[in-house]
Design a protein around this motif. Structure first.
Motif, PDB file in Angstrom:
ATOM      1  N   GLN A   1      -9.845   0.706   9.149  1.00 28.35           N
ATOM      2  CA  GLN A   1      -9.580  -0.075   7.973  1.00 28.35           C
ATOM      3  C   GLN A   1      -8.351   0.877   7.194  1.00 28.35           C
ATOM      4  OE1 GLN A   1     -13.105  -0.792   5.953  1.00 28.35           O
ATOM      5  NE2 GLN A   1     -13.057  -2.866   6.488  1.00 28.35           N
ATOM      6  N   ALA A   2      -8.838   2.158   7.154  1.00 29.18           N
ATOM      7  CA  ALA A   2      -8.062   3.145   6.507  1.00 29.18           C
ATOM      8  C   ALA A   2      -6.841   3.431   7.206  1.00 29.18           C
ATOM      9  CB  ALA A   2      -8.646   4.504   6.234  1.00 29.18           C
ATOM     10  N   GLN A   3      -6.812   3.301   8.617  1.00 27.96           N
ATOM     11  CA  GLN A   3      -5.517   3.603   9.034  1.00 27.96           C
ATOM     12  C   GLN A   3      -4.593   2.357   8.958  1.00 27.96           C
ATOM     13  OE1 GLN A   3      -4.113   6.244   9.713  1.00 27.96           O
ATOM     14  NE2 GLN A   3      -3.411   6.449  11.639  1.00 27.96           N
ATOM     15  N   ARG A   4      -5.339   1.077   9.043  1.00 21.77           N
ATOM     16  CA  ARG A   4      -4.235  -0.058   8.530  1.00 21.77           C
ATOM     17  C   ARG A   4      -3.756   0.058   7.282  1.00 21.77           C
ATOM     18  NH1 ARG A   4      -7.216  -5.374   8.689  1.00 21.77           N
ATOM     19  NH2 ARG A   4      -9.297  -4.245   8.764  1.00 21.77           N
ATOM     20  N   VAL A   5      -4.460   0.473   6.322  1.00 23.85           N
ATOM     21  CA  VAL A   5      -3.965   0.744   5.144  1.00 23.85           C
ATOM     22  C   VAL A   5      -2.741   1.613   5.061  1.00 23.85           C
ATOM     23  CG1 VAL A   5      -4.260   1.511   2.687  1.00 23.85           C
ATOM     24  CG2 VAL A   5      -6.172   0.114   3.826  1.00 23.85           C
ATOM     25  N   ALA A   6      -2.746   2.800   6.000  1.00 18.53           N
ATOM     26  CA  ALA A   6      -1.757   3.596   6.169  1.00 18.53           C
ATOM     27  C   ALA A   6      -0.543   3.118   6.735  1.00 18.53           C
ATOM     28  CB  ALA A   6      -2.265   4.929   7.027  1.00 18.53           C
ATOM     29  N   VAL A   7      -0.869   2.095   7.711  1.00 22.07           N
ATOM     30  CA  VAL A   7       0.607   1.306   8.173  1.00 22.07           C
ATOM     31  C   VAL A   7       0.937   0.559   7.175  1.00 22.07           C
ATOM     32  CG1 VAL A   7       0.966  -0.439   9.916  1.00 22.07           C
ATOM     33  CG2 VAL A   7      -0.926   1.234  10.396  1.00 22.07           C
ATOM     34  N   ALA A   8       0.150  -0.184   6.397  1.00 20.82           N
ATOM     35  CA  ALA A   8       0.835  -0.893   5.187  1.00 20.82           C
ATOM     36  C   ALA A   8       1.578  -0.250   4.207  1.00 20.82           C
ATOM     37  CB  ALA A   8      -0.443  -1.753   4.473  1.00 20.82           C
ATOM     38  N   ARG A   9       0.903   0.936   4.058  1.00 14.56           N
ATOM     39  CA  ARG A   9       1.710   2.068   3.019  1.00 14.56           C
ATOM     40  C   ARG A   9       3.359   2.193   3.661  1.00 14.56           C
ATOM     41  NH1 ARG A   9      -1.299   7.621   2.461  1.00 14.56           N
ATOM     42  NH2 ARG A   9      -0.587   7.723   4.594  1.00 14.56           N
ATOM     43  N   ALA A  10       3.211   2.663   4.905  1.00 14.32           N
ATOM     44  CA  ALA A  10       4.509   3.018   5.344  1.00 14.32           C
ATOM     45  C   ALA A  10       5.545   1.651   5.451  1.00 14.32           C
ATOM     46  CB  ALA A  10       4.586   3.383   6.992  1.00 14.32           C
ATOM     47  N   LEU A  11       4.734   0.408   5.602  1.00 15.07           N
ATOM     48  CA  LEU A  11       5.690  -0.874   5.464  1.00 15.07           C
ATOM     49  C   LEU A  11       6.107  -1.297   4.213  1.00 15.07           C
ATOM     50  CD1 LEU A  11       3.881  -3.424   7.752  1.00 15.07           C
ATOM     51  CD2 LEU A  11       6.142  -2.201   8.282  1.00 15.07           C
ATOM     52  N   ALA A  12       5.274  -0.688   3.312  1.00 19.30           N
ATOM     53  CA  ALA A  12       5.659  -1.185   1.773  1.00 19.30           C
ATOM     54  C   ALA A  12       7.145  -0.457   1.277  1.00 19.30           C
ATOM     55  CB  ALA A  12       4.615  -0.881   0.833  1.00 19.30           C
ATOM     56  N   THR A  13       7.468   0.497   2.070  1.00 23.31           N
ATOM     57  CA  THR A  13       8.708   1.298   1.728  1.00 23.31           C
ATOM     58  C   THR A  13       9.867   0.649   2.261  1.00 23.31           C
ATOM     59  OG1 THR A  13       8.345   2.942   3.453  1.00 23.31           O
ATOM     60  CG2 THR A  13       7.575   3.403   1.121  1.00 23.31           C
ATOM     61  N   ALA A  14       9.472  -0.646   3.122  1.00 27.17           N
ATOM     62  CA  ALA A  14      10.828  -1.126   3.936  1.00 27.17           C
ATOM     63  C   ALA A  14      11.589  -0.086   4.621  1.00 27.17           C
ATOM     64  CB  ALA A  14      11.631  -1.947   2.957  1.00 27.17           C
ATOM     65  N   PRO A  15      10.801   0.834   5.709  1.00 25.73           N
ATOM     66  CA  PRO A  15      11.442   1.773   6.410  1.00 25.73           C
ATOM     67  C   PRO A  15      12.454   1.362   7.348  1.00 25.73           C
ATOM     68  CG  PRO A  15       9.206   1.358   7.245  1.00 25.73           C
ATOM     69  CD  PRO A  15       9.332   0.380   5.925  1.00 25.73           C
ATOM     70  N   ALA A  16      13.355   2.065   7.283  1.00 25.39           N
ATOM     71  CA  ALA A  16      14.584   1.498   8.427  1.00 25.39           C
ATOM     72  C   ALA A  16      14.090   2.245   9.597  1.00 25.39           C
ATOM     73  CB  ALA A  16      15.960   2.220   7.880  1.00 25.39           C
ATOM     74  N   LEU A  17      13.344   3.260   9.777  1.00 29.15           N
ATOM     75  CA  LEU A  17      12.852   3.857  11.075  1.00 29.15           C
ATOM     76  C   LEU A  17      11.089   4.321  10.704  1.00 29.15           C
ATOM     77  CD1 LEU A  17      13.213   5.564  13.730  1.00 29.15           C
ATOM     78  CD2 LEU A  17      13.603   7.691  12.128  1.00 29.15           C
TER      79      LEU A  17
END
Ligand SMILES: Nc1ncnc2c1ncn2[C@@H]1O[C@H](COP(=O)(O)OP(=O)(O)OP(=O)(O)O)[C@@H](O)[C@H]1O
Length: 342
Positions: free
Chosen positions: A137-153
């Protein structure tokens, strides 16, 4: 590969670590970066993220030169082995932190946090404290945290290494969603993860690219010892014959699929479970050079050949270093080809 309108074009040069790597990732492509310990994988990730200053080389993302741009302005999302969430914030607060830090309003940040959590199937965790989450669960949240910044990479540095098997599958699903529509670099030691996520595999060794190709091609027809062991295969070097390969270690192995003119230098890829071992009779004559336990089986090394056999079979044959054996492989299980090394 497409032009420089999107995607990543990088030349990572870090002489102090012996790293000189050119990397191109298309806008919707996921590349798995694999290689032995110390090959330079983390160095490449750090350089792309802007965590490591490069004196030479370049990082161009979507046509924009990021080489001198600091980390927080790169629009690069990083998911590392451990999630490192803020314990004093809720899950939603953790995910909203990135957008807030880059100038989004509170309302906009909350909106992006909710959307990112929904994308990884973690909406139900929004109000929880990170301290109450499972590893997956914590790692899925870490993925969401990365996605929330709309990363270009998106950089995924061994994102499931620290998790157990069930949690790995859970996080892999989230990563599949995350990688869609953006260039993604995945550092992994897990062939299943490469198959699940990556379009292409790039193999690093001693700070250089030594092999690359479509995921399926590299896994089925590896060309370097590292990629062979990554796929669970053993490479037997030799010379092509009319029916297969004459290994350098002697004898001949027939192959049902070979298409290389006789006389060329080739390798045969063989899975050790496909090799049959006996005390006498058909097969290539070899002397046992090593015996080790392997996933409930016994791995018998005999010069250039390797066979995985049951413990009972190994005991019945009395395999031990110095013992002569015969090793045979079904021609359907022997792929012969010319290795293409970068
Ligand atoms: N902080 C550092 N300072 C100096 N040298 C380093 C540092 N980190 C790594 N190195 C060296 O740089 C080279 C590449 O290391 P790197 O960590 O990038 O490899 P890796 O492929 O990520 O390895 P692993 O699979 O073990 O994580 C190695 O020779 C390593 O010893």
């Amino acid at each position: 590969m497409s032009a420089d309108t999107g995607g990543l074009r990088a030349h990572v040069v870090v002489p102090a670590r012996g790293v000189d790597v050119r990397l191109a990732i298309d806008p919707d492509e996921c590349v798995a970066l694999v290689g032995p310990n110390g090959a330079g994988k983390s160095t490449v990730v750090e350089a792309l993220a802007g965590l490591l200053r490069m004196r030479a080389g370049s990082v161009v993302l979507g046509g924009r030169d990021l080489t001198a741009v600091p980390t927080h302005r790169r629009r690069v999302g990083l998911v590392a082995q451990r999630p490192d969430l803020f314990a004093h914030r809720t899950v939603a607060g953790n995910v909203a932190f990135g957008p807030r830090a880059t100038g989004a309003s509170g309302r906009e940040a909350r909106h992006r946090s909710a959307a990112a959590l929904a994308a990884v199937g973690a909406s139900g965790l929004a109000d929880r404290s990170p301290t109450t989450l499972s590893g997956g669960q914590a790692q899925r949240v870490a993925v969401a945290r990365a996605l929330a910044t709309a990363p270009a990479l998106l950089l995924l540095d061994e994102p499931t290494t620290a998790l157990d098997v069930d949690a790995r599958a859970e996080v892999r699903d989230a990563l599949r969603t995350a990688r869609a529509g953006r260039p993604t670099l995945l550092v992994t030691h897990d062939p299943l993860e490469a198959v699940a996520l990556a379009d292409r595999i790039v193999v690093l060794q001693d700070g250089r690219v030594v092999e690359q190709g479509a995921t399926d091609a590299v896994l089925r027809r590896p060309c370097t010892p590292f990629s062979a062991s990554f796929s669970g295969l053993v490479l037997v070097p030799g010379t092509a014959t009319a029916t297969g390969i004459a290994p350098d270690g002697g004898g001949e192995l027939a192959s049902a699929t070979h298409a290389v003119p006789p006389g060329r230098r080739v390798v045969a890829a063989v899975h050790p479970t496909a090799a049959r071992i006996s005390g006498a009779g058909a097969g290539l004559a070899r002397i046992v050079t090593g015996v080790e336990p392997r996933d409930g089986l016994v791995r018998v090394r005999a010069g250039d050949l390797v066979a995985d056999v049951t413990v009972a079979r190994a005991a019945a044959l009395g395999v031990a270093p110095g013992v002569p054996v015969r090793i045979a492989v079904d021609p359907d299980e022997v792929a012969v080809y010319e290795p293409e090394v970068a």
